[in-house]
Design a protein around this motif. Structure first.
Motif, PDB file in Angstrom:
ATOM      1  N   GLU A 203       8.281  23.926 -26.254  1.00 52.75           N
ATOM      2  CA  GLU A 203       7.631  24.568 -27.917  1.00 52.75           C
ATOM      3  C   GLU A 203       6.631  24.776 -26.880  1.00 52.75           C
ATOM      4  O   GLU A 203       5.378  23.861 -27.275  1.00 52.75           O
ATOM      5  N   TYR A 204       5.739  25.565 -26.542  1.00 50.45           N
ATOM      6  CA  TYR A 204       4.625  25.754 -25.268  1.00 50.45           C
ATOM      7  C   TYR A 204       3.569  26.663 -26.189  1.00 50.45           C
ATOM      8  O   TYR A 204       4.325  27.551 -27.594  1.00 50.45           O
ATOM      9  N   GLY A 205       2.118  26.175 -26.728  1.00 49.04           N
ATOM     10  CA  GLY A 205       1.041  27.091 -27.099  1.00 49.04           C
ATOM     11  C   GLY A 205       0.348  26.021 -27.370  1.00 49.04           C
ATOM     12  O   GLY A 205      -0.012  25.215 -27.484  1.00 49.04           O
ATOM     13  N   PRO A 206      -0.862  26.937 -27.369  1.00 45.36           N
ATOM     14  CA  PRO A 206      -2.382  25.816 -27.887  1.00 45.36           C
ATOM     15  C   PRO A 206      -2.126  24.697 -28.534  1.00 45.36           C
ATOM     16  O   PRO A 206      -1.891  25.177 -29.920  1.00 45.36           O
ATOM     17  N   LEU A 207      -2.511  23.663 -28.411  1.00 42.47           N
ATOM     18  CA  LEU A 207      -2.427  22.763 -28.982  1.00 42.47           C
ATOM     19  C   LEU A 207      -3.556  22.988 -31.136  1.00 42.47           C
ATOM     20  O   LEU A 207      -2.890  22.795 -31.856  1.00 42.47           O
ATOM     21  N   GLU A 208      -3.722  23.831 -30.640  1.00 46.34           N
ATOM     22  CA  GLU A 208      -4.753  24.152 -31.597  1.00 46.34           C
ATOM     23  C   GLU A 208      -4.065  25.401 -33.047  1.00 46.34           C
ATOM     24  O   GLU A 208      -4.910  25.285 -33.857  1.00 46.34           O
ATOM     25  N   GLU A 209      -3.509  26.156 -32.223  1.00 47.48           N
ATOM     26  CA  GLU A 209      -2.852  26.952 -32.828  1.00 47.48           C
ATOM     27  C   GLU A 209      -0.958  26.913 -33.396  1.00 47.48           C
ATOM     28  O   GLU A 209      -0.480  27.536 -33.919  1.00 47.48           O
ATOM     29  N   VAL A 210      -0.481  26.324 -32.562  1.00 46.18           N
ATOM     30  CA  VAL A 210       1.512  26.078 -32.569  1.00 46.18           C
ATOM     31  C   VAL A 210       1.253  24.433 -34.043  1.00 46.18           C
ATOM     32  O   VAL A 210       0.208  24.381 -34.143  1.00 46.18           O
ATOM     33  N   PRO A 211       2.433  25.787 -35.253  1.00 42.05           N
ATOM     34  CA  PRO A 211       2.518  25.381 -35.752  1.00 42.05           C
ATOM     35  C   PRO A 211       2.891  23.884 -35.882  1.00 42.05           C
ATOM     36  O   PRO A 211       3.874  24.061 -34.973  1.00 42.05           O
TER      37      PRO A 211
ATOM     38  N   LEU B 138       7.752  30.146 -21.769  1.00 41.02           N
ATOM     39  CA  LEU B 138       6.501  30.922 -21.831  1.00 41.02           C
ATOM     40  C   LEU B 138       6.904  32.429 -23.085  1.00 41.02           C
ATOM     41  O   LEU B 138       5.652  32.309 -24.266  1.00 41.02           O
ATOM     42  N   ASN B 139       7.585  32.074 -23.287  1.00 40.94           N
ATOM     43  CA  ASN B 139       7.929  33.032 -24.796  1.00 40.94           C
ATOM     44  C   ASN B 139       7.687  32.352 -26.402  1.00 40.94           C
ATOM     45  O   ASN B 139       7.045  33.063 -26.847  1.00 40.94           O
ATOM     46  N   ASN B 140       7.409  31.543 -26.042  1.00 42.65           N
ATOM     47  CA  ASN B 140       7.390  30.383 -27.084  1.00 42.65           C
ATOM     48  C   ASN B 140       5.762  30.266 -27.273  1.00 42.65           C
ATOM     49  O   ASN B 140       5.104  30.552 -28.424  1.00 42.65           O
ATOM     50  N   ALA B 141       5.280  30.419 -25.913  1.00 38.84           N
ATOM     51  CA  ALA B 141       3.646  30.539 -25.843  1.00 38.84           C
ATOM     52  C   ALA B 141       3.497  31.388 -26.703  1.00 38.84           C
ATOM     53  O   ALA B 141       1.754  31.967 -27.382  1.00 38.84           O
TER      54      ALA B 141
END
Length: 269
Positions: A85-93, A187-190
């Motif tokens: 579950e990739y993505g910025p820590l500021e933005e990942v729900p 990467l798609n999750n990001a």
């Protein structure tokens, strides 16, 4: 009497290759995945398959009960199911972050709790937890994934200290990047987790480029053999790696954090 192994997440990648390899080595192989349409050919090759959601206790219990009713024992559990579950820590729900822990860590504990009483009764067993070198190294956008794998490593070590006296061992396999669907999904999750006009959008492309630079080239079939070694070694190690490169990255990240960060910054440019 054949040895019996349960493998979670066998619809693709390492889990699928492991199911086939263990079957080839004479194991009775039981496993499942959510995408049952991808299990048909495995069933045709003698692997016992069923629909499995590792976060659903009833689904997991159904698998364990099925194995015990047919075989009467469980020799090896391979906790393979997982995703990034990739993505910025500021933005990942936060809901997505919790889902990452549910699949990558809490589900591992759930099925292990169900298997351990049978292993303890028979006086033997092996729990093989498929972690990642990402449990020790890190990169931007992978915060929640890294946290789950670091947690899995510690969980496995604590479990091993508790069940060793019963003839049961808990060990960890730490693959690096592989030729599989994993990096594409991560990467798609990001990209999905980016907010509109996100200040972190450029990091996705940089991370994709970095993944290409550090790919060890390990195939799922090669990693299946590492799974087998971890499951069958008479004197098991706490950690298993596919290559010296994977192991070396872990050593550098743990013992020389400043050096690791400098290398990471260079790769992300």
């Amino acid at each position: 009497m054949a040895n019996v192994v349960i493998i979670t997440g066998i619809s693709s990648g390492m889990g699928r290759a492991a199911a086939l390899y263990f079957k080839k080595q004479g194991f009775e192989v039981y496993g499942g995945a959510r995408r049952v349409e991808r299990l048909v050919d495995l069933q045709e090759q003698g692997i016992h398959t069923q629909k499995l959601d590792v976060t659903d206790k009833l689904s997991v219990r159904g698998l364990v009960d099925h194995v015990i009713s047919e075989e009467g024992h469980i020799d090896v559990l391979i906790n393979n199911a997982g995703y990034g579950e990739y993505g910025p820590l500021e933005e990942v729900p936060i809901e997505n972050a919790k889902r990452q822990f549910d699949v990558n860590l809490f589900a591992v504990d759930q099925i292990t709790q169900l298997v351990l009483p049978f292993m303890r009764h028979q006086g033997s067993g092996r729990i093989v937890n498929i972690s990642s070198i990402a449990g020790d190294i890190y990169s931007p956008l992978g915060g929640w994934y890294h946290a789950t794998k670091a947690g899995l490593n510690m969980w496995s070590d604590v479990l091993d200290s508790e069940v060793h006296r019963f003839g049961i061992r808990s060990v960890v396999v730490q693959p690096g990047l592989t030729k599989s669907e994993w990096s594409t999904i991560a990467l798609n999750n990001a990209r999905k987790n980016l907010l509109d006009d996100s200040p972190y959008s450029d990091l996705v492309d940089k991370l994709e480029d970095m993944f290409g630079k550090i790919n060890t080239g390990a195939t799922s079939e090669e990693l299946a053999k590492v799974f087998y070694q971890a499951a069958t070694d008479v004197r098991p190690k706490r950690r298993y790696y596919h290559s010296i490169v994977d192991h070396g990255m872990v050593v550098i990240a743990r013992s020389m954090p400043n050096t690791y960060r400098a290398v990471l910054n260079r790769l992300m440019k």
